[in-house]
Design a protein around this motif. Structure first.
Motif, mmCIF file in Angstrom:
data_model
loop_
_atom_site.group_PDB
_atom_site.id
_atom_site.type_symbol
_atom_site.label_atom_id
_atom_site.label_comp_id
_atom_site.label_asym_id
_atom_site.label_seq_id
_atom_site.Cartn_x
_atom_site.Cartn_y
_atom_site.Cartn_z
ATOM 1 N N LEU A 163 0.832 -1.212 0.000
ATOM 2 C CA LEU A 163 0.000 0.000 0.000
ATOM 3 C C LEU A 163 0.866 1.262 0.000
ATOM 4 C CD1 LEU A 163 -2.784 -1.072 2.550
ATOM 5 C CD2 LEU A 163 -2.992 -0.863 0.051
ATOM 6 N N THR A 164 2.098 1.147 0.517
ATOM 7 C CA THR A 164 2.987 2.304 0.674
ATOM 8 C C THR A 164 3.462 2.882 -0.654
ATOM 9 O OG1 THR A 164 3.635 1.503 2.845
ATOM 10 C CG2 THR A 164 5.163 3.015 1.792
ATOM 11 N N CYS A 165 3.523 2.043 -1.706
ATOM 12 C CA CYS A 165 3.776 2.618 -3.047
ATOM 13 C C CYS A 165 2.646 2.255 -4.007
ATOM 14 C CB CYS A 165 5.113 2.185 -3.640
ATOM 15 S SG CYS A 165 5.328 2.829 -5.319
ATOM 16 N N ALA A 166 2.427 0.961 -4.221
ATOM 17 C CA ALA A 166 1.398 0.549 -5.194
ATOM 18 C C ALA A 166 0.034 1.125 -4.797
ATOM 19 C CB ALA A 166 1.328 -0.973 -5.269
ATOM 20 N N GLY A 167 -0.278 1.085 -3.508
ATOM 21 C CA GLY A 167 -1.575 1.580 -3.032
ATOM 22 C C GLY A 167 -1.708 3.078 -3.240
ATOM 23 N N VAL A 168 -0.767 3.831 -2.690
ATOM 24 C CA VAL A 168 -0.905 5.292 -2.733
ATOM 25 C C VAL A 168 -0.805 5.806 -4.171
ATOM 26 C CG1 VAL A 168 1.533 5.970 -2.392
ATOM 27 C CG2 VAL A 168 -0.303 7.387 -1.465
ATOM 28 N N VAL A 174 -6.419 7.629 -9.328
ATOM 29 C CA VAL A 174 -7.885 7.695 -9.424
ATOM 30 C C VAL A 174 -8.373 9.088 -9.005
ATOM 31 C CG1 VAL A 174 -10.053 6.768 -8.496
ATOM 32 C CG2 VAL A 174 -8.210 5.199 -9.176
ATOM 33 N N LYS A 175 -7.718 9.665 -7.989
ATOM 34 C CA LYS A 175 -8.061 11.042 -7.577
ATOM 35 C C LYS A 175 -7.793 12.021 -8.715
ATOM 36 C CE LYS A 175 -7.453 11.840 -2.585
ATOM 37 N NZ LYS A 175 -6.598 12.541 -1.585
ATOM 38 N N LEU A 196 -4.830 -2.869 -7.345
ATOM 39 C CA LEU A 196 -5.286 -1.899 -6.343
ATOM 40 C C LEU A 196 -6.053 -0.762 -7.010
ATOM 41 C CD1 LEU A 196 -2.083 -2.078 -4.185
ATOM 42 C CD2 LEU A 196 -4.403 -2.473 -3.315
ATOM 43 N N GLY A 197 -5.597 -0.329 -8.193
ATOM 44 C CA GLY A 197 -6.283 0.739 -8.930
ATOM 45 C C GLY A 197 -7.739 0.406 -9.204
ATOM 46 N N ILE A 198 -7.995 -0.855 -9.553
ATOM 47 C CA ILE A 198 -9.365 -1.315 -9.803
ATOM 48 C C ILE A 198 -10.228 -1.069 -8.565
ATOM 49 C CG2 ILE A 198 -10.757 -3.436 -10.040
ATOM 50 C CD1 ILE A 198 -8.380 -4.456 -11.851
ATOM 51 N N GLN A 199 -9.671 -1.399 -7.402
ATOM 52 C CA GLN A 199 -10.436 -1.266 -6.161
ATOM 53 C C GLN A 199 -10.716 0.198 -5.820
ATOM 54 O OE1 GLN A 199 -9.156 -4.198 -3.014
ATOM 55 N NE2 GLN A 199 -7.504 -4.582 -4.466
ATOM 56 N N ALA A 247 -14.441 5.264 -22.439
ATOM 57 C CA ALA A 247 -14.111 5.474 -21.035
ATOM 58 C C ALA A 247 -14.095 6.960 -20.676
ATOM 59 C CB ALA A 247 -12.744 4.864 -20.726
ATOM 60 N N ASN A 248 -14.652 7.301 -19.507
ATOM 61 C CA ASN A 248 -14.516 8.664 -18.993
ATOM 62 C C ASN A 248 -13.069 8.921 -18.580
ATOM 63 O OD1 ASN A 248 -17.428 7.659 -18.147
ATOM 64 N ND2 ASN A 248 -17.528 9.882 -18.397
ATOM 65 N N GLN A 249 -12.479 7.867 -17.986
ATOM 66 C CA GLN A 249 -11.063 7.957 -17.629
ATOM 67 C C GLN A 249 -10.388 6.652 -17.998
ATOM 68 O OE1 GLN A 249 -13.109 8.214 -14.401
ATOM 69 N NE2 GLN A 249 -13.684 10.277 -15.061
ATOM 70 N N ALA A 250 -9.126 6.757 -18.461
ATOM 71 C CA ALA A 250 -8.322 5.561 -18.692
ATOM 72 C C ALA A 250 -7.021 5.758 -17.929
ATOM 73 C CB ALA A 250 -8.052 5.376 -20.179
ATOM 74 N N ILE A 251 -6.607 4.718 -17.196
ATOM 75 C CA ILE A 251 -5.395 4.825 -16.382
ATOM 76 C C ILE A 251 -4.443 3.729 -16.837
ATOM 77 C CG2 ILE A 251 -4.475 4.970 -14.042
ATOM 78 C CD1 ILE A 251 -7.310 5.456 -13.024
ATOM 79 N N SER A 252 -3.205 4.127 -17.188
ATOM 80 C CA SER A 252 -2.270 3.147 -17.728
ATOM 81 C C SER A 252 -1.235 2.731 -16.693
ATOM 82 C CB SER A 252 -1.583 3.692 -18.974
ATOM 83 O OG SER A 252 -0.912 2.606 -19.587
ATOM 84 N N PHE A 253 -1.410 1.492 -16.214
ATOM 85 C CA PHE A 253 -0.453 0.903 -15.276
ATOM 86 C C PHE A 253 0.442 -0.119 -15.982
ATOM 87 C CE2 PHE A 253 -4.251 1.602 -12.377
ATOM 88 C CZ PHE A 253 -3.723 2.704 -11.733
#
Ligand SMILES: [Zn+2]
Ligand SMILES: [Zn+2]
Length: 353
Positions: A163-168, A174-175, A196-199, A247-253
């Protein structure tokens, strides 16, 4: 090697050396060896590391892949979590015995325009754990008291580490994306970050469409809240997502420029593309005409602030997120790096120290 010193009722563990995984040069494996513990500066703390996640950035650091390179020898790791054993003379924000997380943003100046406007992650004076200062791949780590984040009771340190990197990082993405209830959010890449992004997109009320090349990862995406999934090895994700309305938003991981271009093309008019992953190949090709006419926003998002990380821990404490991880010993650091590079890991590897 350590000795116990009684100080104002709390026992401070003084350490002179500890085992850590060290990068000596960019072309050799890491060496797990005894390293000296540096003297604490007045604003620093020492932490006995319990858990430390392996992020792709650590691999780029160990290989010297990026334009700004770390200086060997150094200890990687920016998902270190453990208990404070020593505090410098000026530290008031954390006490011996408290559990803290040591994120990528290991230090910032605290007074520049970025720092005072909630964008400390853009501070030009910043120091980064596991990159410009030794990180969490050791039995102990030294951190700046202002820049660690307390891990609430009830959060497992082995969950707290990713959570300390992948989570935040994914929470902030998403924010930055600005996801609102019922928005269609395309998440490209279901790995250490994407799962995590999905969640977080789901928590924000978004309807998630997850894109990956591996069916098992898409199955995991569905378990974690994705409403739709697309296997980009079998069907065109752009076509599939446009069929859903775009998509309203697309996030590339995903660490592939192609995935960024597909993410762009999957947007509806007025949509936002968020760049998060850092592929070794640094260039994508995006059309100007469509960006202008369709009113597209393209934005980069780098990790998150201490406030973002506090919120991430709060959500996890409330049982709203699930961390998929695998615990290994630090002695397995080199094979773990190979496994991550070859995509043989379900989500996140966390070292037990
Ligand atoms: Zn990271
Ligand atoms: Zn600053």
């Amino acid at each position: 090697m350590s000795t116990t010193v009684e100080q104002s009722g709390k026992s401070e563990q003084k350490v002179s050396s500890y085992r850590a995984a060290v990068v000596h040069d960019f072309h050799s494996p890491l060496s797990v060896e005894q390293v000296p513990a540096p003297a604490l500066e007045p604003n620093q703390i020492r932490v006995k590391v319990e858990a430390s996640g392996l992020c792709h950035t650590d691999i780029h650091a160990a290989h010297g892949d990026w334009p700004v390179k770390p200086s060997p020898p150094f200890v990687p790791g920016h998902e270190g979590v453990g208990k404070v054993t020593e505090v410098g003379t000026h530290v008031t924000e954390v006490a011996v015995g408290e559990r803290v997380a040591m994120p990528w943003l290991g230090y910032a100046c605290g007074i520049c325009d970025y720092c005072v406007s909630g964008w400390e992650t853009l501070c030009l004076q910043q120091k980064n754990m596991g990159y410009s200062i030794d990180g969490g791949f050791g039995e102990y780590a030294t951190a700046y008291g202002h820049y660690v984040v307390k891990v609430p009771d009830g959060v497992d340190p082995f969950d707290a580490a990713p959570l300390t990197c992948a989570g935040v990082t994914t929470y902030k993405a998403v924010k930055v994306a600005g996801t609102r209830p019922t928005d269609l959010v395309a998440v490209f890449g279901v790995g250490g970050l994407g799962h995590l992004g999905i969640q977080y997109a789901d928590i924000a009320g978004g309807h998630v469409v997850a894109v990956d090349l591996i069916d098992e990862k898409l199955e995991l995406a569905r378990e974690l809240g994705a409403m739709y999934t697309v296997n980009a090895a079998k069907e065109d994700p752009v076509e599939a997502i446009q069929k859903l309305g775009g998509a309203n938003q697309a996030i590339s991981f995903a660490v592939s420029p192609r995935a960024f271009e597909q993410a762009y093309a999957s947007l509806r008019r007025g949509g936002t593309l968020v760049f998060v992953a850092l592929p070794a190949d640094n260039t994508v090709s995006l059309p100007i005409f469509e960006t202008v006419l369709n009113g597209i926003t393209v934005v980069g998002s780098i990790v998150g602030t201490r406030t973002d990380l506090r919120e991430v821990f709060e959500l996890h404490k409330e049982g709203k997120t699930k961390v998929i991880r695998e615990v290994r010993s630090l002695d397995q650091v080199n094979e773990s790096i190979e496994d991550v590079e070859h995509g043989r890991v379900a989500a996140r590897i966390v070292f037990e120290l």
